[in-house]
Design a protein around this motif. Structure first.
Motif, mmCIF file in Angstrom:
data_model
loop_
_atom_site.group_PDB
_atom_site.id
_atom_site.type_symbol
_atom_site.label_atom_id
_atom_site.label_comp_id
_atom_site.label_asym_id
_atom_site.label_seq_id
_atom_site.Cartn_x
_atom_site.Cartn_y
_atom_site.Cartn_z
ATOM 1 N N MET A 1 0.760 -1.188 0.137
ATOM 2 C CA MET A 1 0.021 0.086 -0.084
ATOM 3 C C MET A 1 0.845 1.162 -0.021
ATOM 4 N N LEU A 3 3.671 1.501 -1.598
ATOM 5 C CA LEU A 3 4.029 1.931 -2.883
ATOM 6 C C LEU A 3 2.799 2.930 -3.662
ATOM 7 N N VAL A 4 1.799 2.401 -3.481
ATOM 8 C CA VAL A 4 0.423 2.959 -4.056
ATOM 9 C C VAL A 4 0.409 4.437 -3.651
ATOM 10 N N VAL A 6 2.569 6.499 -2.481
ATOM 11 C CA VAL A 6 3.906 7.119 -3.308
ATOM 12 C C VAL A 6 3.574 7.464 -4.638
ATOM 13 N N LEU A 7 3.184 6.598 -5.256
ATOM 14 C CA LEU A 7 2.964 6.729 -6.734
ATOM 15 C C LEU A 7 1.668 7.533 -7.141
ATOM 16 N N ALA A 8 0.930 7.552 -6.279
ATOM 17 C CA ALA A 8 -0.571 8.342 -6.535
ATOM 18 C C ALA A 8 -0.001 9.943 -5.929
ATOM 19 N N ALA A 10 2.910 11.084 -6.037
ATOM 20 C CA ALA A 10 3.877 11.623 -7.066
ATOM 21 C C ALA A 10 3.016 12.273 -8.391
ATOM 22 N N THR A 11 1.826 11.373 -8.687
ATOM 23 C CA THR A 11 1.205 11.839 -9.898
ATOM 24 C C THR A 11 0.321 13.126 -9.640
ATOM 25 N N ALA A 13 1.095 15.390 -7.502
ATOM 26 C CA ALA A 13 2.207 16.464 -7.277
ATOM 27 C C ALA A 13 2.326 16.991 -8.474
ATOM 28 N N GLY A 14 2.604 15.947 -9.472
ATOM 29 C CA GLY A 14 2.913 16.482 -10.729
ATOM 30 C C GLY A 14 1.570 17.466 -11.377
ATOM 31 N N TRP A 15 0.490 16.648 -11.295
ATOM 32 C CA TRP A 15 -0.587 17.350 -12.184
ATOM 33 C C TRP A 15 -0.830 18.765 -11.407
ATOM 34 N N ALA A 38 12.613 8.852 -18.944
ATOM 35 C CA ALA A 38 11.922 7.874 -17.966
ATOM 36 C C ALA A 38 11.550 6.689 -18.623
ATOM 37 N N ILE A 39 10.671 6.695 -19.653
ATOM 38 C CA ILE A 39 10.049 5.484 -20.324
ATOM 39 C C ILE A 39 11.455 4.647 -21.119
ATOM 40 N N LEU A 42 13.231 2.704 -18.285
ATOM 41 C CA LEU A 42 12.508 1.674 -17.805
ATOM 42 C C LEU A 42 12.363 0.611 -18.762
ATOM 43 N N GLY B 44 1.724 13.317 -14.431
ATOM 44 C CA GLY B 44 0.716 14.271 -13.674
ATOM 45 C C GLY B 44 1.163 15.468 -14.243
ATOM 46 N N SER B 198 -0.299 -4.852 -3.107
ATOM 47 C CA SER B 198 -0.202 -4.126 -1.683
ATOM 48 C C SER B 198 -0.843 -4.993 -0.396
#
Lengths: 93, 199
Positions: A1, A3-4, A6-8, A10-11, A13-15, A38-39, A42, B44, B198
């Motif tokens: 949870m 990681l979920v 943290v990723l949410a 990050a998204t 924050a970017g938005w 980044a792509i 990866l 984002g 998770s």
């Protein structure tokens, strides 16, 4: 949870940063190249993981067959779900 | 075409590096996680910078959530059932395989990190094929079935790769819906894939 979240975050924050008027033009200029870089990293990492495991290379035929069946399952089931839901939506009293 | 070459080049170069160099299993886990964070931040940033994105999404009303929710659930259930019952994947991996909605550049590396290179390879290939299938089938589905079904077929790519095709095939009628559908799925994917691992 963890990681979920943290990723949410990050998204989000970017938005938030991208939608600020002061930062918008910079985000438009840098957002896409940053994503592309980044792509690239990866995909390179994924290639390294695949290339360093001989057991996966020997299974490529089977993995390809699985991939074909999963892609068809995904597309067809999405199409059917929307078709059925749309007809039910139309029929409601 | 350039993007396709870029994707094939990156994976191919990595593949050759993995064949030649002796890289220990798991050595790339930490750097990959950092790059994943950079990528979702960039997603984002890119969406936030499209100033009219939020207005276009809000203007669609109830259809805004109806289409992405139904197409996401349909796609996820179809892939998860196929992966779990036909190919024997554990349920969480099967659900994760169904949670990328065609976004191959994210699903492959993401699932390689979370579930290993075999699942990552299958996710990558199946999502590449999902996009190719969508590119071939969208004009036919839009003409003979319906524009909403054509948008659903595009999955997360309906906001970028397949958007011009959807606009063309539906005479522009489905363009705002396709864009909103893609944006919502693109926002869900980075959270939904790790969600299955998770608990």
């Amino acid at each position: 949870m963890h990681l979920v979240l943290v990723l949410a975050m990050a998204t989000a924050a970017g938005w938030w940063l991208g939608s600020r008027p002061a930062f918008g033009p910079t985000a438009r200029r840098w957002g896409h190249p940053v994503m592309l870089a980044a792509i690239g990293v990866l995909l390179f990492g994924m290639g390294v993981s695949l290339g360093s495991r001989p057991e996966i290379i020997s299974q490529m035929g089977t993995l390809g067959l699985r991939a074909v069946s999963l892609s068809l399952a995904g597309g067809v089931s999405a199409l059917l779900a929307v078709g059925v839901a749309r007809r039910l939506w139309r029929k409601r009293p | 075409m350039i993007m396709t070459l870029f994707v094939v080049g990156c994976v191919g170069l990595g593949f050759l590096t993995g064949l030649i160099a002796d890289i220990p299993v798991g050595a790339l886990d930490a750097p990959i996680l950092v790059v994943l964070l950079v990528l979702v931040f960039g997603v984002g940033l890119d969406l936030g910078a499209r100033g009219d994105a939020w207005q276009r999404i809000r203007s669609l009303g109830a259809r805004l959530l109806f289409l992405p929710v139904v197409s996401a659930v349909g796609s996820l259930v179809g892939v998860a059932l196929m992966a779990a019952y036909v190919w024997g994947y554990p349920v969480r991996q099967a659900c994760a395989l169904g949670s990328a909605f065609g976004w191959y550049s994210l699903s492959g590396p993401f699932l390689t990190h979370l579930a290993g290179p075999e699942v990552g390879a299958v996710a990558f290939l199946s999502d590449v094929l999902r996009e190719l299938t969508a590119l071939v089938m969208i004009p036919l589905v839009a003409r003979y079935v319906g524009s909403a079904e054509a948008v659903a077929l595009g999955g997360a790519t309906s906001m970028d790769t397949t958007l011009p095709l959807l606009a063309e095939a539906t005479n522009g009628e489905a363009t705002p819906l396709a864009f909103a559908h893609g944006v919502i799925l693109a926002l869900v994917v980075p959270v939904l894939i790790p969600f299955w691992f998770s608990f």
